[in-house]
Design an enzyme around this catalytic site. Structure first.
Site, short mmCIF file in Angstrom:
data_model
loop_
_atom_site.label_atom_id
_atom_site.label_comp_id
_atom_site.label_asym_id
_atom_site.label_seq_id
_atom_site.Cartn_x
_atom_site.Cartn_y
_atom_site.Cartn_z
N ASP A 27 0.89 -1.17 0.00
CA ASP A 27 0.00 0.00 0.00
C ASP A 27 0.92 1.21 0.00
O ASP A 27 1.53 1.54 1.01
CB ASP A 27 -0.89 -0.04 1.26
CG ASP A 27 -1.71 1.24 1.45
OD1 ASP A 27 -1.68 2.11 0.56
OD2 ASP A 27 -2.39 1.35 2.49
N LYS A 43 2.45 11.64 -3.33
CA LYS A 43 1.60 10.79 -4.17
C LYS A 43 0.68 11.65 -5.04
O LYS A 43 0.30 11.26 -6.13
CB LYS A 43 0.79 9.86 -3.27
CG LYS A 43 -0.07 8.84 -3.99
CD LYS A 43 -0.66 7.85 -2.99
CE LYS A 43 -1.68 6.93 -3.60
NZ LYS A 43 -2.18 5.96 -2.60
N GLU A 63 -7.27 0.38 -4.56
CA GLU A 63 -7.30 0.25 -3.10
C GLU A 63 -8.64 -0.31 -2.59
O GLU A 63 -8.64 -1.22 -1.76
CB GLU A 63 -6.97 1.60 -2.46
CG GLU A 63 -5.49 1.95 -2.64
CD GLU A 63 -5.16 3.42 -2.41
OE1 GLU A 63 -6.03 4.16 -1.91
OE2 GLU A 63 -4.03 3.82 -2.75
N ASP A 97 -13.03 5.40 2.32
CA ASP A 97 -11.60 5.49 2.65
C ASP A 97 -11.24 6.92 3.09
O ASP A 97 -11.15 7.83 2.27
CB ASP A 97 -10.76 5.08 1.42
CG ASP A 97 -9.25 5.07 1.71
OD1 ASP A 97 -8.84 5.62 2.76
OD2 ASP A 97 -8.50 4.54 0.88
P1 ADP Z 1 -3.16 7.34 3.83
O1 ADP Z 1 -4.08 6.33 3.22
O2 ADP Z 1 -3.48 8.75 3.45
O3 ADP Z 1 -1.72 7.02 3.66
P2 ADP Z 1 -3.75 6.35 6.55
O4 ADP Z 1 -4.81 5.41 6.21
O5 ADP Z 1 -2.48 5.81 7.09
O6 ADP Z 1 -3.43 7.38 5.39
O7 ADP Z 1 -4.38 7.40 7.60
C1 ADP Z 1 -3.62 8.39 8.21
C2 ADP Z 1 -4.55 9.25 9.03
O8 ADP Z 1 -5.21 8.45 10.00
C3 ADP Z 1 -3.83 10.35 9.77
O9 ADP Z 1 -4.55 11.57 9.62
C4 ADP Z 1 -3.89 9.88 11.21
O10 ADP Z 1 -3.90 10.97 12.11
C5 ADP Z 1 -5.20 9.14 11.22
N1 ADP Z 1 -5.29 8.17 12.33
C6 ADP Z 1 -4.49 7.10 12.56
N2 ADP Z 1 -4.84 6.49 13.70
C7 ADP Z 1 -5.89 7.19 14.21
C8 ADP Z 1 -6.70 7.08 15.39
N3 ADP Z 1 -6.47 6.11 16.29
N4 ADP Z 1 -7.68 7.99 15.59
C9 ADP Z 1 -7.87 8.98 14.70
N5 ADP Z 1 -7.17 9.14 13.58
C10 ADP Z 1 -6.18 8.27 13.33
MG MG Z 2 -4.67 4.74 2.27
#
Ligand code: ADP
Ligand code: MG
Length: 627
Positions: free
Chosen positions: A20, A82, A182, A208
């Site tokens: 991912d 990205k 995704e 998502d």
């Molecule tokens: P991406 O797909 O954009 O790479 P992710 O799926 O890894 O991102 O999500 C990242 C986001 O999720 C960030 O904004 C982070 O602060 C939020 N996040 C991660 N864990 C938590 C949580 N426990 N509670 C709230 N937000 C969260």
């Molecule tokens: Mg993602």
């Protein structure tokens, strides 16, 4: 007869993994022993931030290292690249403002940033992350052979963006077995394509909500084929916006109190510190009902803290959350469907951990979303499933079994303590520490519970057992480790062990088999409907237990402290004790809370006096054991 392919050159089979490559975080997973798993070496959290940082001398740092450096010096880092993959200068002009380096376009329309390490394209930046990810995979597998991978991209990525992703992989030396969407990966992770055929196919909405982007995709899965019916979203809507709500609150209040000058407000390090504090607070509010937003910058004379309740946070972020629904409406309209036509809802992205987000999605689609897998891992897990299938593997043994209800123990005052949360994949085991409530308590009775409600009486009791033979000790001194182990057949074994004596007791029970689907659904519904009342009841039980513990502690120490405390203070403590114990006999939450707080206040001098006398004895050369 089956043929096994051997790589005769180095005798190492090349692992086929799922990657991912996210806007905020990237991770890698493989299919192993019948299920997908995220690859992480010991001590590694499993993901790498998609961040690249440049030292002045041109040294390039990536992932966690880059993110850590960017905290102190955000002006040397590139985030969210990205967004630039496969795009021209004109497409992304507004996003370029967030990048601290100049960007140019070559004759082929490929962007490049003028970094201290030279001109770098988004493909090259992504390749750095993929290299780091390969390294993580190699460490975890103990095999640094080049990776073959299924890599995921958003459903809305066009051909140029997909091609740029392939280029990034080839720069990193990762062989791309396939690029998949995704949302398709997330559905694969949940095995939705494996469900019984449904007339006309199964419709899945994948919601998502990541760090900087939001998208919702409606898929039709029929005969193992995934079709995107519609995709909608906002490439500038994500968890970052939720952080910004908290940062705004902090800035407003700091300005109002005169602590934030214009000069300080434009300080890049302060902005970054506020953002991190906000994110920390946001994460805490996912699991706790209140948290502290704390901004500290001694260099600027700033040290500010403020408690934020979950309800207040939910109010702050509501406008952002509502924008995700606009996209959901758009996607459904494009797919010519209504929420009722959706068969399954899948949550993806770290931001869907937030309870308010889950409630919103559930209310909109009128359907409980899949939450059994970690939402920020589910895309990588699904990519690993696809990689496994493409490598000729079968999924017959793909066990996606999860515990339908939480398993836990009854604690003092009739409250519950969950040990294995609902939707944990099985087999699994978890150990929690417990202790005694009363002095010289030589036995503990364990009541094993199944259910989501906060009070033991509202959960189903699966069985009881006793741990005896604990040597007499002060309340709170014994350390009892209680282990819940749930095997693949759903058999639960609970073991309690007192650590100092090694005294043990054990019980095996069968939790789920006796529940029908209807019963299960009813138990979940009850827990949602009663969430608020349950929370109060559990708090009440907790406060009453605290009053009990404080009373016992006072009784123990008050007599010895009489010589050092003045009579007024002692009277004050006795009054507070009487009031708290009278309140504890009622179910008036406010009153119990108030009298408990008052008791804490009244006993402060007692605590201070005790500390004092302990210190004096120590100074007089006595060991504490002799007192
Ligand atoms: P991406 O797909 O954009 O790479 P992710 O799926 O890894 O991102 O999500 C990242 C986001 O999720 C960030 O904004 C982070 O602060 C939020 N996040 C991660 N864990 C938590 C949580 N426990 N509670 C709230 N937000 C969260
Ligand atoms: Mg993602």
């Amino acid at each position: 007869m089956a043929y096994i392919e051997l790589n005769v050159l180095n005798n190492e089979p090349t692992p086929v993994v799922g990657i991912d490559l996210g806007t905020t975080n990237s991770l890698v997973a493989r299919f192993h022993e019948g299920r997908p798993e995220v690859l992480k070496p010991a001590g590694h959290p499993g993901h790498e931030p998609s961040v690249v940082y440049f030292d002045e001398d041109g040294t390039v740092r990536v992932g966690h290292d880059a993110r850590n450096h960017a905290i102190a010096d955000p002006g040397r880092a590139i985030f969210s690249f990205k967004r630039f993959l496969g795009r021209g200068l004109d497409d992304v002009r507004s996003d370029l403002a967030g990048v601290p380096f100049d960007a140019t376009e070559n004759e082929h329309g490929v962007l490049a940033f003028d970094t201290p390490a030279g001109k770098l394209t988004p493909q090259q930046l992504s390749a750095r992350i993929l290299k780091q990810i390969s390294h993580v995979a190699g460490e975890a597998l103990g095999n640094h052979a080049p990776l073959s991978a299924v890599i995921t991209v958003p459903a809305y990525f066009d051909d140029a963006q997909r091609a740029a992703t392939r280029d990034a992989a080839s720069i990193a030396g990762v062989e791309v077995v396939r690029i998949i969407n995704e949302p398709t990966a997330a559905s694969l992770a949940y095995g939705i394509d494996q469900k019984d055929e449904k007339e006309g196919g199964r419709t899945v909405a994948v919601y998502d909500f990541g760090g900087g982007t939001f998208d919702v995709t409606v898929l039709l899965i029929e005969g193992g084929v995934f079709r995107v019916l519609a995709t909608n979203g906002d490439t500038h809507l994500g968890g970052d916006d939720l952080d910004r709500c908290l940062v705004e609150l902090a800035r407003t209040e700091l300005r109002e109190s005169g602590q934030l000058t214009d000069e300080a407000a434009s300080d890049a390090t302060l902005r970054q510190a506020m953002r991190l504090a906000a994110e920390r607070c946001k994460h805490e509010l996912t699991t706790q009902t209140s948290s502290e937003l704390h901004v500290s910058m001694p260099e600027l004379g700033l040290n500010w803290r403020r408690t934020i309740g979950r309800a207040e946070f939910e109010q702050l972020i509501e406008p952002v959350l509502l924008r995700t629904l606009t996209a959901c409406r758009g996607a459904l309209a494009d797919a010519k469907l209504t929420p009722a036509d959706i068969d399954e809802v899948v949550l993806v992205g770290g931001s869907t951990r937030i309870p308010a987000v889950q409630r919103l999605v559930e209310a909109y689609f009128e359907r409980t979303p899949h939450t059994g897998l970690d939402p920020d891992k589910v895309v990588a897990l699904g990519a690993a499933v696809q990689a496994h299938v493409l490598a000729g593997g079968t999924r017959d043994i793909l066990l996606m079994d999860v515990t339908p209800l939480s398993l836990g123990l009854e604690t003092m005052g009739g409250a519950t303590s969950k040990v294995i949360p609902r939707n944990s994949p099985i087999p699994c085991s978890h150990t929690e520490g417990f202790t005694t409530y009363a002095d010289n308590q030589t036995g503990i009775e364990f009541n094993i519970l199944q259910g989501e409600r906060e009070l033991a009486k509202d959960c189903r009791s699966l069985g009881q057992f006793k741990l005896t033979g604990i040597p007499p000790m002060a309340a709170g001194a014994p350390k009892v480790a209680v282990r819940f182990a749930l095997d693949a057949n759903g058999m639960l074994t609970v073991t309690a062990k007192e650590e100092t004596t090694g005294q043990m007791a054990e019980i095996a029970v069968e939790p789920m088999n006796s529940l029908s689907d209807e019963e299960l659904e009813q138990m979940l519904l009850d827990s949602y409907e009663n969430a608020e009342a349950d929370f109060d009841a559990s708090r009440l039980a907790g406060l009453k237990t605290e009053i009990g513990t404080m009373t016992k502690a006072c009784e123990r120490s008050l007599a010895s402290a009489e010589s050092v405390l003045d009579p007024e203070t002692i009277l004050d403590i006795q009054d507070a004790l009487a009031a708290a114990n009278a309140a504890a006999a009622t179910d008036d939450l406010d009153l119990v809370q108030r009298t408990r707080d008052e008791l804490e206040r009244a006993t402060l001098p007692l605590a201070a006096a005790l500390m004092d006398s302990v210190a004096k004895q120590a100074l007089a050369g006595k060991t504490l054991g002799e007192v």
